[in-house]
Every structure is written in structure tokens, then in C-alpha cells.
Design a protein around this motif. Structure first.
Motif: not given
Length: 343
Positions: A185-214
Motif C-alpha cells: 500500500x505504501x508503494x502504491x501511495x508513492x506511485x500516486x505521489x509520483x504522478x502528483x509530482x509530475x503533474x505539478x512539474x508540468x502545469x506549475x512550471x513554464x513548460x507544459x510538454x517537458x520536465x526539468x530532470x535536475x
């Protein structure tokens, strides 16, 4: 008559008529190809009927030459006829062009007179259209601002929903006592958090098609380590500056967090965790290494771990296939995971 007798199988009765036809053709000095071709064809049939194959071959050769001559004559006649037709049509087209040119000049004179009137009307219409376009532009800008606000609201709700799901999974894990189920269950929660981080990086930043790896990779790794109690561990990052496409960021993030989840350093006072990222042209290479106890099931010669019970390994394999890449596991003072995939 000769052809008729030959058709009824009476070549001897056909011969006098055939000789008479040949004699008449020579006496009258005829040179018409059709008559000569008919005479030679009938002679060919006669020679075949009496079994004189040598004469039949000679007549056959003559027939072929006559047919060839007739074909050439027909072709030359057709070419001559087409040439005459072409010249006639060319002269007619020239006359038509001259008439059209005179008519065009007359039309140009009328058009020049009408042009001034149309120009004045166009200036008036241009002024009217300018006012209309200005108002439409203002309306489109208002609609665009509304759309931006709606998109931001939608993204905010998605982010909140992901956080709610993650929170629910985390609360549920606190109520469990079975360590296996709790870890899943903790691993599943972590994967949901991964999608949340990706969504935040995509739509809170200036670019909507790429993510900064650093920023994306360290945030995921450290979140995974903290979730499973490895917060004090300081990962080492060797990341080439760059952007990863959004469609590849999620599978890459799930692979990285899955590796972080499986990381364990029991009794090791000098735990180490290293992540490297390299991009060469259109090829991306990622390596995750630790000095933990390694794999319970050693990798085979191809660098793969054959396990039908590990969901994490199955998830990694699925994400690697989605990236159209290749992965390899190895053991050297811990565990090493190597991933390559095209951009």
C-alpha cells in the motif's frame, strides 16, 4: 473460289483459281498491299494443304513482311493525319488567342474604370472591418483568459484529487498490521505521489510538454526514500542538465521511485545511493546504484531478474517497454540498475 475449295479440303480444285489470280495480279502490275496479302495468305493455306512446307514457310515469311509493311503504312498515315490535325488546331488556337487578347484589352479598360470605384468602396469596408476585428480580438482575449483560468482550476483539482488519494492510501496503511500488505500500500501511495509530482512539474512550471530532470529526479528519489524511512540518506546525483518529454516523464518517475522503494540498507552505517542521468543526442541513459544487500534473485546473463511474484519488477519491465528502451540489473557491492531509451 480458291479459298472456298481450300476450306472444303479440295486443294487440287483450288489450284487453277489460285494460279489464275497470281497471273492476273502480275499482268496488271498490281501493288495494292491488301490484294497481295490476300493472295499470299491463300497460297500459304494451299501449301499447307498439299504438305509443301518449304513453300508454306516462304509464303508465311512474305505474309509477315506484307503485314509489317501494312502496319508501317498505317502508322505513317496516322502520323501524317495527326500532323495535319495538329497544325490546324495550332492555327485555330493562334487565332483564338489573338481574339482573346483583343477582348482582354477591352476588359482591362473597363476594369481600370471600375477599379477606382472598387478602391473607394474597399477603403470604406476596411475601416468597418478594422472596427469589427478590434472588437473580436478583445472578445477572444477575454475568452482566452477565461480558458486559462479554467485550465488552472482543472489542474488544481487534479492535483488536489491526487493528494487526496495519496492521503487516503497513507491513512489506510497506518491501520494495517500485515507488513507485506502495508508495504504494497505504501508503494502504491508513492506511485500516486509520483504522478502528483509530475503533474505539478508540468502545469506549475513554464513548460507544459517537458520536465526539468535536475529538479524532477531529486524530488522523486528523496520522496521515495523518506516514505520508506531512509530520510537521513543523502543521495548522490550526477545529472546532465536537460528536459525529458512529458509522455516519458511518468514511466521514468515510476521506475526511479520503484528502485528507491526497493532500496534497503539494514545495518550499513555508510549507506550510499547514487543516481546518474546522461543524454547523448537522442539517447538517454539512467543508472541507479546502491551499496545495499543486492537482489534476492540474482540477475541472469542478460541482466534480467526472473521473478513472477515481484510487482515492482513487473512494473519496471512494463515502464521500460513503454519507453521503448532496455534495462539491465547487476550486482557489484550492492545493486545497479541501468536504463537506456530514445527521446
Amino acid at each position: 473460289m480458291a479459298a472456298t475449295y481450300l476450306r472444303f479440303g479440295q486443294p487440287m480444285s483450288a489450284k487453277p483459281y489460285l494460279d489464275y489470280a497470281r497471273k492476273t495480279y502480275k499482268q496488271q502490275n498490281m501493288s495494292e498491299i491488301g490484294s497481295r496479302l490476300l493472295l499470299e495468305t491463300t497460297s500459304l493455306d494451299y501449301a499447307r494443304a498439299i504438305g509443301n512446307w518449304k513453300r508454306a514457310y516462304q509464303h508465311l515469311a512474305t505474309v509477315r513482311e506484307l503485314e509489317k509493311s501494312q502496319f508501317v503504312a498505317d502508322r505513317d498515315g496516322a502520323v501524317s493525319r495527326l500532323s495535319v490535325e495538329y497544325k490546324t488546331e495550332k492555327n485555330e488556337a493562334l487565332l483564338k488567342t489573338q481574339r482573346d487578347e483583343l477582348a482582354l484589352r477591352a476588359d482591362n479598360l473597363r476594369l481600370n474604370q471600375q477599379f477606382l470605384i472598387i478602391l473607394l468602396g474597399a477603403l470604406v469596408l476596411a475601416g468597418g472591418f478594422s472596427v469589427v476585428f478590434f472588437r473580436l480580438n478583445q472578445k477572444n482575449q477575454r475568452i482566452s483568459r477565461q480558458n486559462v483560468a479554467l485550465v488552472k482550476e482543472q489542474n488544481h483539482r487534479v492535483k488536489n484529487n491526487l493528494q487526496v488519494v495519496s492521503g487516503l492510501l497513507l491513512l489506510q496503511s497506518y491501520r494495517l498490521t500485515d507488513p507485506v500488505i502495508k508495504q504494497a500500500l505504501e508503494e502504491t501511495q508513492l506511485r500516486v505521489e509520483t504522478m502528483s509530482v509530475l503533474h505539478r512539474r508540468l502545469y506549475d512550471g513554464a513548460a507544459s510538454v517537458t520536465v526539468n530532470v535536475e529538479t524532477f529526479i531529486p524530488e522523486l528519489i528523496e520522496m521515495g526514500l523518506q516514505t520508506f524511512g531512509y530520510g537521513p540518506l543523502q543521495p548522490v546525483y550526477d545529472l546532465t542538465p536537460g528536459e525529458v518529454p512529458a509522455k516519458q516523464a511518468l514511466p521514468l518517475g515510476l521506475i526511479l521511485t520503484t528502485n528507491a522503494c526497493k532500496c534497503a540498507f539494514p545495518g550499513n552505517a555508510r549507506s550510499a545511493f547514487r543516481v546518474s542521468y546522461r543524454q547523448t543526442g537522442k539517447q538517454i541513459s539512467v543508472e541507479v546504484a546502491d551499496n545495499g544487500p543486492g537482489f534476492a534473485t540474482p540477475p541472469n546473463a542478460d541482466g534480467l531478474i526472473q521473478s513472477s511474484t515481484s510487482f515492482g519488477l513487473l512494473l519496471i519491465q512494463m515502464q521500460v517497454e513503454q519507453l521503448r528502451g532496455s534495462a539491465r540489473f547487476s550486482s557489484a557491492n550492492g545493486a545497479i540498475f541501468q536504463l537506456t531509451f530514445p527521446v
